[in-house]
Scaffold this active site. Structure first.
Site, mmCIF file in Angstrom:
data_model
loop_
_atom_site.group_PDB
_atom_site.id
_atom_site.type_symbol
_atom_site.label_atom_id
_atom_site.label_comp_id
_atom_site.label_asym_id
_atom_site.label_seq_id
_atom_site.Cartn_x
_atom_site.Cartn_y
_atom_site.Cartn_z
ATOM 1 N N ASN A 170 0.818 -1.214 0.000
ATOM 2 C CA ASN A 170 0.000 0.000 0.000
ATOM 3 C C ASN A 170 0.851 1.263 0.000
ATOM 4 O O ASN A 170 0.614 2.184 -0.791
ATOM 5 C CB ASN A 170 -0.950 0.002 1.198
ATOM 6 C CG ASN A 170 -1.893 -1.189 1.168
ATOM 7 O OD1 ASN A 170 -1.952 -1.897 0.159
ATOM 8 N ND2 ASN A 170 -2.610 -1.413 2.247
ATOM 9 N N HIS B 86 -15.814 35.999 -31.712
ATOM 10 C CA HIS B 86 -16.934 35.295 -32.366
ATOM 11 C C HIS B 86 -16.530 34.794 -33.755
ATOM 12 O O HIS B 86 -17.383 34.629 -34.625
ATOM 13 C CB HIS B 86 -18.173 36.183 -32.501
ATOM 14 C CG HIS B 86 -18.530 36.931 -31.258
ATOM 15 N ND1 HIS B 86 -19.353 36.423 -30.290
ATOM 16 C CD2 HIS B 86 -18.130 38.149 -30.806
ATOM 17 C CE1 HIS B 86 -19.478 37.301 -29.302
ATOM 18 N NE2 HIS B 86 -18.729 38.352 -29.586
ATOM 19 N N SER C 177 -4.449 12.500 -48.846
ATOM 20 C CA SER C 177 -5.658 11.699 -48.987
ATOM 21 C C SER C 177 -5.360 10.526 -49.910
ATOM 22 O O SER C 177 -4.603 10.657 -50.868
ATOM 23 C CB SER C 177 -6.769 12.559 -49.576
ATOM 24 O OG SER C 177 -7.737 11.744 -50.213
ATOM 25 N N LYS D 238 -4.998 16.798 -51.911
ATOM 26 C CA LYS D 238 -5.189 17.160 -50.508
ATOM 27 C C LYS D 238 -3.888 17.211 -49.709
ATOM 28 O O LYS D 238 -3.052 16.329 -49.803
ATOM 29 C CB LYS D 238 -6.143 16.169 -49.818
ATOM 30 C CG LYS D 238 -7.570 16.216 -50.304
ATOM 31 C CD LYS D 238 -8.267 17.559 -50.096
ATOM 32 C CE LYS D 238 -8.541 17.871 -48.644
ATOM 33 N NZ LYS D 238 -9.552 16.994 -48.033
ATOM 34 N N GLU E 76 -5.470 18.080 -36.112
ATOM 35 C CA GLU E 76 -6.774 17.477 -35.776
ATOM 36 C C GLU E 76 -6.627 16.443 -34.672
ATOM 37 O O GLU E 76 -7.473 16.336 -33.778
ATOM 38 C CB GLU E 76 -7.392 16.839 -37.021
ATOM 39 C CG GLU E 76 -7.827 17.873 -38.043
ATOM 40 C CD GLU E 76 -8.190 17.224 -39.366
ATOM 41 O OE1 GLU E 76 -9.384 17.134 -39.663
ATOM 42 O OE2 GLU E 76 -7.279 16.796 -40.101
ATOM 43 N N GLN F 177 -6.170 0.524 -7.512
ATOM 44 C CA GLN F 177 -5.364 -0.015 -8.616
ATOM 45 C C GLN F 177 -5.804 0.569 -9.961
ATOM 46 O O GLN F 177 -5.024 0.621 -10.902
ATOM 47 C CB GLN F 177 -5.503 -1.539 -8.627
ATOM 48 C CG GLN F 177 -4.718 -2.235 -9.712
ATOM 49 C CD GLN F 177 -4.650 -3.736 -9.466
ATOM 50 O OE1 GLN F 177 -4.054 -4.189 -8.495
ATOM 51 N NE2 GLN F 177 -5.287 -4.516 -10.316
#
Ligand code: ARG
Length: 476
Positions: free
Chosen positions: A125, A171, A292, A298, A305, A337
């Site tokens: 412990n 915003h 891609s 791409k 991400e 644990q």
């Protein structure tokens, strides 16, 4: 005590070689072994467990509970075991439950009775609590160093982009112009707070539970101060009941890491947006983008991400830990644990994120031409013009409304505020004079700033210098 009473008793058949064999009449069910093992994930505590055991055995020798020769043999054999674990030559098995029992039984196999003395005045412990604190302390230091690297990458980019005026957003709508450096140093501030929180968490992690034994301490004459010094802990936990089960540091670290991950996700999202064709503010390093499998053109920001996405699991880990601790009665319960995988995952996730974030920032450049070409869009200078009117004595609400009318006029004409004629301006504000034009244009709007902490060029230059000083002398 006779010699035979002192010597190693062979484990009974029922004990199955378990550390707690004596009282049991039947061996542990295999299904229980599989269910309760933690060796599959706590083996990463091996180094800390060995460090703790070496310090503990040296203390036992200093206190006369084992001999110096026994402590030497324990240390040498534990170092051997450390090497075997590091080089994948050590065999792990669910039957031996956890890293503590694995290492102790390997020691006993090699040293016999001497090995059987290591667990004197100790329980798993206080042992696991100590190991986990040592592990988290090391992780905190590595992550702090990773954050410092990231701050340095932002500062270097800020230094390169110090004079570039960019639009800033509220915003996600164009708001006011700022210096690129001002924007980048904003990230340094966030990560500085994260580092501060890590340092604070380290303080509460750096407390030694060892010597609390199972929950009540020990009747043997140990010297916890010696173990504390050997393990480099700042203080010794003062209540054995609390120390054996305190996992606040695990929760705190997980929270600090999750907030850091949230900051990283905000940065990642912003740079995903800024590097789109639509914005075109940033050129990401190609080596940190992916392609891609179907669309040949791409170039995707997958790294950013994933930084954004991986923050989710760190938030889940905090939740798991809090729920784990909720309602637990005093001292060790086996539930504890379950603390490890969550905090290990947050540590791994942060290290992985930081490992790609700093080089990505270092390889990124602002697309100056594109930013300059669109800087006059969005009437970024409207607020500064309003403040110029206020300086002429116009009440703020009136100045706001007046500039609002001028912006409407410019919107109708499809032009900037600077394109409006003096006559146009005079029809909305009778006191219009040519000197008010000094407030117009994004660069001028930036140059007119004066307040502390603003994007004023002098303020930003001071901040760049202050950060340079702070990060160059920073200790990790
Ligand atoms: N594997 C255990 C854990 O991680 C070690 C402590 C076990 N203690 C006990 N009394 N069963 O928490």
């Amino acid at each position: 005590m006779t010699d035979s009473a002192k010597s190693t008793a062979a484990p009974t058949a029922a004990s199955g070689g378990k550390a707690w064999g004596g009282v049991f009449n039947v061996p542990t069910d295999k299904r229980v072994e599989a269910f309760s093992e933690s060796i599959s994930f706590d083996r990463r505590l091996a180094d800390d467990d060995i460090d703790g055991s070496i310090a503990h055995s040296r203390m036992l020798a200093d206190c006369g509970l084992i001999t110096a020769a026994e402590a030497d043999a324990i240390r040498d054999t534990l170092e051997e075991i450390r090497q075997e674990i590091a080089s994948d030559q050590f065999t792990f098995t669910a039957a031996k439950e956890d890293i503590h029992l694995h290492i102790e039984s390997a020691l006993t196999e090699r040293l016999g009775d001497t090995g059987r003395k290591l667990h004197t005045a100790r329980s798993r412990n206080d042992q696991v609590a100590t190991d986990l604190r040592l592990y988290c302390r090391r992780a905190i230091d590595r992550i702090d160093a990773g954050l410092l690297d990231l701050q340095r990458a932002f500062l270097d980019l800020a230094t390169r982009e110090q004079d570039l005026v960019i639009p800033a957003y509220t915003h996600l709508r164009r708001a006011q112009p700022v210096l690129g450096a001002h924007q980048l140093l904003g990230w340094c501030e966030k990560f500085a707070r994260d580092r501060d929180r890590l340092a604070d968490c380290r303080r509460r992690t750096n407390i030694m539970p060892l010597g609390s034994a199972a929950l009540a301490g020990t009747s043997l004459p140990i010297d916890r101060e010696k173990t504390r010094v050997a393990l480099g802990f700042a203080t010794t936990a003062a209540n054995s009941l609390d120390a054996a089960s305190d996992r606040d540091f695990v929760c705190e670290l997980s929270f600090v890491l999750s907030l850091t991950a949230v900051h990283l996700s905000q940065w990642a999202e912003e740079w995903i947006i800024y590097s789109t064709d639509e914005f075109g503010f940033l050129n990401l390093p190609e080596a940190f983008c992916t392609g891609s499998s179907i669309m040949p053109q791409k170039i995707n920001p997958d790294v950013l991400e994933l930084v954004r996405g991986k923050s989710a699991r760190t938030i889940g880990n905090v939740q798991q830990l809090l729920v784990l601790l909720k309602g637990l009665p005093t001292a060790y319960n086996r539930d504890l644990q379950e603390d490890k995988e969550a905090v290990f995952d947050s540590i791994d996730t942060l290290e992985a994120m930081l490992g790609v974030a700093a080089p990505l920032v270092a390889g990124t450049a602002f697309a100056r031409d594109r930013i300059n070409a669109s800087i006059d869009r969005g009437h970024l200078d409207a607020t500064t013009l309003m403040e110029a009117l206020i300086s002429e004595g116009v009440p703020q609400r009136t100045a706001h409304e007046t500039v609002g009318k001028l912006v409407r006029r410019a919107l109708n004409a499809g032009c900037t505020l600077a394109d409006l004629s003096d006559d146009d301006c005079r029809s909305d504000y009778a006191g219009w004079n040519a000197s008010l034009r000094n407030a117009l244009g994004a660069s001028r709007a930036v140059e007119r700033m004066v307040s502390f902490g603003s994007t004023a060029p002098a303020q930003v230059a001071e901040q760049v210098a202050a950060w340079r000083q702070r990060l160059e002398t920073a200790e990790t």
